[in-house]
Design an enzyme around this catalytic site. Sequence first.
Site, short mmCIF file in Angstrom:
data_model
loop_
_atom_site.label_atom_id
_atom_site.label_comp_id
_atom_site.label_asym_id
_atom_site.label_seq_id
_atom_site.Cartn_x
_atom_site.Cartn_y
_atom_site.Cartn_z
N GLU A 133 -38.86 7.56 -14.94
CA GLU A 133 -37.71 8.19 -14.24
C GLU A 133 -37.16 8.93 -15.19
O GLU A 133 -37.04 9.00 -16.56
CB GLU A 133 -36.62 7.36 -13.70
CG GLU A 133 -35.18 7.53 -13.24
CD GLU A 133 -35.54 8.56 -11.69
OE1 GLU A 133 -35.91 9.41 -12.09
OE2 GLU A 133 -34.93 8.10 -10.67
N ASP A 134 -36.32 10.09 -14.99
CA ASP A 134 -35.62 11.14 -15.75
C ASP A 134 -34.29 10.48 -16.38
O ASP A 134 -34.09 10.54 -17.37
CB ASP A 134 -35.66 12.63 -15.12
CG ASP A 134 -34.96 12.62 -14.08
OD1 ASP A 134 -34.78 11.47 -13.34
OD2 ASP A 134 -34.39 13.78 -13.66
N ASP A 137 -28.24 7.57 -13.75
CA ASP A 137 -26.87 7.94 -14.01
C ASP A 137 -25.85 6.97 -13.45
O ASP A 137 -25.58 6.16 -14.16
CB ASP A 137 -26.72 9.21 -13.08
CG ASP A 137 -25.41 10.06 -13.30
OD1 ASP A 137 -24.44 9.55 -13.51
OD2 ASP A 137 -25.75 11.34 -13.62
N PHE A 186 -23.04 16.49 -17.22
CA PHE A 186 -24.42 16.81 -16.35
C PHE A 186 -25.31 17.30 -17.25
O PHE A 186 -25.02 18.47 -18.04
CB PHE A 186 -23.79 17.75 -15.43
CG PHE A 186 -24.99 17.67 -14.15
CD1 PHE A 186 -25.03 16.52 -13.25
CD2 PHE A 186 -25.74 18.84 -14.01
CE1 PHE A 186 -25.75 16.45 -12.15
CE2 PHE A 186 -26.90 18.73 -12.99
CZ PHE A 186 -26.78 17.50 -12.12
N ARG A 199 -34.98 23.39 -13.99
CA ARG A 199 -36.46 22.58 -14.15
C ARG A 199 -37.35 23.28 -15.30
O ARG A 199 -38.04 22.59 -15.82
CB ARG A 199 -37.02 22.20 -12.75
CG ARG A 199 -36.11 21.19 -12.11
CD ARG A 199 -37.11 20.41 -10.95
NE ARG A 199 -36.49 20.20 -9.73
CZ ARG A 199 -35.86 19.09 -9.62
NH1 ARG A 199 -35.71 18.10 -10.48
NH2 ARG A 199 -35.38 18.53 -8.36
O1 LIG Z 1 -28.53 6.97 -11.05
P1 LIG Z 1 -28.17 7.91 -9.93
O2 LIG Z 1 -26.85 8.32 -9.91
O3 LIG Z 1 -28.69 7.41 -8.48
O4 LIG Z 1 -29.00 9.18 -10.57
C1 LIG Z 1 -30.20 9.34 -10.95
C2 LIG Z 1 -31.19 10.02 -9.75
O5 LIG Z 1 -30.93 11.36 -9.57
C3 LIG Z 1 -31.83 12.30 -9.73
O6 LIG Z 1 -32.69 12.48 -8.59
P2 LIG Z 1 -32.10 13.61 -7.61
O7 LIG Z 1 -31.68 12.98 -6.24
O8 LIG Z 1 -31.39 14.64 -8.04
O9 LIG Z 1 -33.56 14.16 -7.21
P3 LIG Z 1 -34.44 14.97 -7.97
O10 LIG Z 1 -35.36 13.96 -9.14
O11 LIG Z 1 -35.83 15.77 -7.17
O12 LIG Z 1 -33.92 15.99 -8.89
C4 LIG Z 1 -32.80 11.85 -10.87
O13 LIG Z 1 -33.96 12.21 -10.98
C5 LIG Z 1 -32.78 10.41 -10.40
O14 LIG Z 1 -33.88 9.82 -9.56
O1 HPA Z 2 -26.92 14.68 -15.26
C1 HPA Z 2 -27.82 14.80 -14.58
N1 HPA Z 2 -28.61 16.12 -14.49
C2 HPA Z 2 -29.62 16.36 -13.59
N2 HPA Z 2 -29.81 15.62 -12.67
C3 HPA Z 2 -29.06 14.50 -12.34
N3 HPA Z 2 -29.40 13.16 -11.42
C4 HPA Z 2 -28.25 12.51 -11.66
N4 HPA Z 2 -27.85 13.04 -12.93
C5 HPA Z 2 -28.20 14.17 -13.39
#
Ligand SMILES: O=P(O)(O)OC[C@H]1O[C@H](OP(=O)(O)OP(=O)(O)O)[C@H](O)[C@@H]1O
Ligand code: HPA
Length: 250
Positions: A133-134, A137, A186, A199
């Site tokens: 995961e990236d 949050d 953010f 991205r």
């Molecule tokens: O801990 P949290 O508050 O739940 O946030 C974390 C999630 O939010 C983002 O996904 P997003 O829904 O933005 O989809 P993306 O990966 O396609 O950007 C990120 O990639 C995580 O999966």
């Molecule tokens: O800080 C953030 N940046 C981008 N995407 C995210 N999704 C959850 N938190 C973040």
Amino acid sequence: MSKDCIKIADDYTGYALSNFCVPRHYEEDLENVLIPWGLIQDRTERLARDIFQDIRDEPLTALCVLKGGYRFYTDLLDKLTTLNRFHASVSVQLHVDFIRLKSYENDDSTGDIRVIGGDNLSNLRGHNVLVVEDIIDTGRTMSRLLAILQKYEPKSVKVASLLVKRRPDSTGYRPDYCGFEVPDKFVVGYALDYNEYFRDLNVSMLCWIYYYTCLYSFASFCLTEIPLSALSGFLISSDTFNSHLKLLLM
Ligand SMILES: O=P(O)(O)OC[C@H]1O[C@H](OP(=O)(O)OP(=O)(O)O)[C@H](O)[C@@H]1O
Ligand code: HPA
């Protein structure tokens, strides 16, 4: 969390953008460089070594959480395959799988975490799974994903996240492998987005999210609450307004 991660302090301001090659289309929108690309690579190399040593000779299914996780995933897998090449005595057979989740709109978690695509999760039955995961949050996405995965009876599940955010309303979830703990701001770049923008940045940047949030709130207020006729002196049509907004975002 099994291992420490690098903690970035709340008062850390990072590096000035002028020290880096920032694409011109984002120059106005970013605050500072938080984690340069090279540091991400060095840290990922160490995470790969930790994972390699922990899993030892068992096959591993690396599950990429799209879209945000894709850059960290490819770099982490590159480093794991390099370890496989250079260790004659230990080897970790890797399988790749993908899942697409969505929960964020603008800079806010909607709390509605949806699986919107990916591989058939029944492939995971009996496997050692590494979720990649990236960012963790609020922690809601990962808690929800882990609950989903348990239904498919994997042998084991571990989580590697490049970033973990320090925020007061976090669920408290901590991954097994974490690259950096970051302040409650953010962040974008290295596949992390703000509404699909940014991205395509190599580094992890701080973004002037307040600026965007204001623009978005104003736009949605105008488009939903005020009859267009009342705006005719100001805007020609909602489409014009949208394209204007888009130009400002880019
Ligand atoms: O801990 P949290 O508050 O739940 O946030 C974390 C999630 O939010 C983002 O996904 P997003 O829904 O933005 O989809 P993306 O990966 O396609 O950007 C990120 O990639 C995580 O999966
Ligand atoms: O800080 C953030 N940046 C981008 N995407 C995210 N999704 C959850 N938190 C973040």
